[in-house]
Design a protein around this motif. Structure first.
Motif, PDB file in Angstrom:
ATOM      1  N   CYS A  56      -9.773  -2.866   0.478  1.00 15.53           N
ATOM      2  CA  CYS A  56      -8.369  -2.892   0.876  1.00 15.53           C
ATOM      3  C   CYS A  56      -7.926  -1.473   1.243  1.00 15.53           C
ATOM      4  CB  CYS A  56      -7.509  -3.446  -0.254  1.00 15.53           C
ATOM      5  SG  CYS A  56      -7.967  -5.134  -0.753  1.00 15.53           S
ATOM      6  N   GLN A  57      -6.712  -1.336   1.715  1.00 15.82           N
ATOM      7  CA  GLN A  57      -6.274  -0.048   2.251  1.00 15.82           C
ATOM      8  C   GLN A  57      -6.282   1.068   1.211  1.00 15.82           C
ATOM      9  OE1 GLN A  57      -2.859  -0.234   4.792  1.00 15.82           O
ATOM     10  NE2 GLN A  57      -2.452   1.948   4.701  1.00 15.82           N
ATOM     11  N   ASP A  58      -5.729   0.808   0.032  1.00 15.19           N
ATOM     12  CA  ASP A  58      -5.595   1.851  -0.985  1.00 15.19           C
ATOM     13  C   ASP A  58      -6.579   1.712  -2.142  1.00 15.19           C
ATOM     14  OD1 ASP A  58      -3.598   2.973   0.458  1.00 15.19           O
ATOM     15  OD2 ASP A  58      -1.956   2.235  -0.779  1.00 15.19           O
ATOM     16  N   TYR A 103      -9.778  -3.643   5.521  1.00 14.39           N
ATOM     17  CA  TYR A 103      -9.199  -2.387   6.009  1.00 14.39           C
ATOM     18  C   TYR A 103     -10.089  -1.786   7.095  1.00 14.39           C
ATOM     19  CZ  TYR A 103      -7.273   2.349   5.992  1.00 14.39           C
ATOM     20  OH  TYR A 103      -6.726   3.554   6.357  1.00 14.39           O
ATOM     21  N   SER A 145       0.852  -1.186   0.000  1.00 22.98           N
ATOM     22  CA  SER A 145       0.000   0.000   0.000  1.00 22.98           C
ATOM     23  C   SER A 145       0.887   1.235   0.000  1.00 22.98           C
ATOM     24  CB  SER A 145      -0.931   0.007   1.215  1.00 22.98           C
ATOM     25  OG  SER A 145      -0.200   0.224   2.399  1.00 22.98           O
TER      26      SER A 145
END
Length: 361
Positions: A164-166, A322, A21
């Motif tokens: 997800c994170q990004d 996330y 990320s």
């Protein structure tokens, strides 16, 4: 299963899932022998933007793992733009969705739909990890499909999200059949610098599969580089003046007591923590607005574009790797009139498990 694979299972096989990320890289490692997981461990590296090259500490750690184990497989989750998923698998399907089949690699899932990624993105990932090598590169749509299949399959069209994170991906499935797929970034692309100094990626030859096993690089003995830090010499006391120039002890006593200083410091740090929490809340709020905007526009595309034979969607299932706020959930339920189901998932762990199944299937 070949003789080599049967013999290989008798030795320790290390599988490393790499989830990258903007701010960190998570490694989930599993050691497999005789078909059983002997050891599982996780290593997280904090990264600085922009990511122009692989972090040296991360690179050295991956190389040390390759030196320690005889069989090592590096599995990378592709998280960059230039990828997606469509219904169908043939030339006509890609033409129908305006995807140039000559510039992407694709894999067919359940003989019904395809996940694809551009050769440019695949080449970037290989170049970024060129010093350690990647054995498998996974599309997040393959990962989402694995999560979907692991649940009770829905006979009606259902919206699924992998968060997800990004980035997050959205797909509409009816049982194992995909009707619609979309990929969205939730952070700026400037954090990842694609370097194409000497490569004309537009003319790249066909790459390995997005989910594939490449030749293992030859392992050589290398020593880990150790970072050395130069320490400045201690300055002579004379540079700070004579001792007599320092404040008198009584003057020091007249200032705030240590207890007062500690109290003030605690208040200061508490305020700093509050600021950080507020910044994180604002960041998550802004991200949630972006997710809602993309989700709503995707559903409108699905309903109104004649490319898709759409059915009414009344349920969203989110595989959350996330963070999803309760505000976003309420917004989906109240404004879109949809039932929302949340499953907390470990992205890196699932990538590692898929890699193991891929190698020893």
């Amino acid at each position: 299963m070949g003789i080599r694979t049967v013999l290989q299972k008798k030795f320790q096989n290390l599988f490393v899932a790499i989830v990258l990320s903007e701010t960190e890289c998570v490694l989930r490692c599993k050691v497999l022998k005789d078909g059983a997981i002997q050891k599982t461990f996780t290593k997280t590296f904090t990264l600085s933007s922009p990511l122009e090259a692989l972090d040296k500490a991360l690179e050295n750690y991956l190389i040390s793992l390759q030196d320690e184990y005889q069989f090592v497989y590096m599995a990378f989750l592709l998280s960059s733009l230039g990828q997606g998923a469509i219904e169908g698998s043939g030339n006509a399907s890609f033409t129908k969705h305006n995807v140039d089949l000559q510039n992407v690699h694709h894999v067919t899932m359940f003989n019904q739909w395809s996940a694809y990624a551009s050769y440019i993105e695949i080449k970037w990932a290989k170049n970024f990890f060129s010093e350690v090598g990647l054995d498998l590169i996974y599309s997040p749509f393959v990962l989402l499909s694995d999560f979907v299949v692991s649940q009770k399959l829905k006979s009606k069209s259902t919206c699924y999200i992998l968060n997800c994170q990004d980035f997050f991906i959205l797909a509409i499935f009816e049982e194992k059949k995909l009707h619609f797929g979309a990929f969205f970034k939730t952070q700026s692309d400037i954090s990842f610098t694609h370097n194409n100094d000497s490569n004309d990626w537009e003319n790249e030859q066909e790459e390995e599969d997005i989910v594939t096993l490449a030749e293992m690089p030859e392992i050589t003995d290398t020593e880990e580089e150790q970072d050395t830090h130069d320490h400045e010499g201690i300055e002579e006391l004379s540079e700070f003046g004579e001792l007599g120039d320092l404040e008198d002890i009584d003057d020091l006593r007249s200032t705030d007591s240590f207890a007062d200083i500690d109290d003030k410091a605690i208040v200061h740090f508490k305020k700093m923590e509050d600021v950080k929490e507020e910044d994180m809340s604002l960041e998550l709020y802004g991200r949630d607005l972006l997710v809602y905007k993309y989700l709503k526009s995707s559903l409108e595309e699905y309903y109104h574009n004649p490319l898709y034979v759409s059915e009414f969607i009344d349920e969203i299932i989110i595989f959350d790797g996330y963070e999803i706020s309760s505000d976003l959930i309420h917004q989906l339920e109240d404004e879109l009139m949809m039932d929302v189901e949340i499953h907390k998932v470990d992205i890196a762990d699932r990538v590692c498990d898929i890699a193991i199944k891929e190698v020893f299937k």
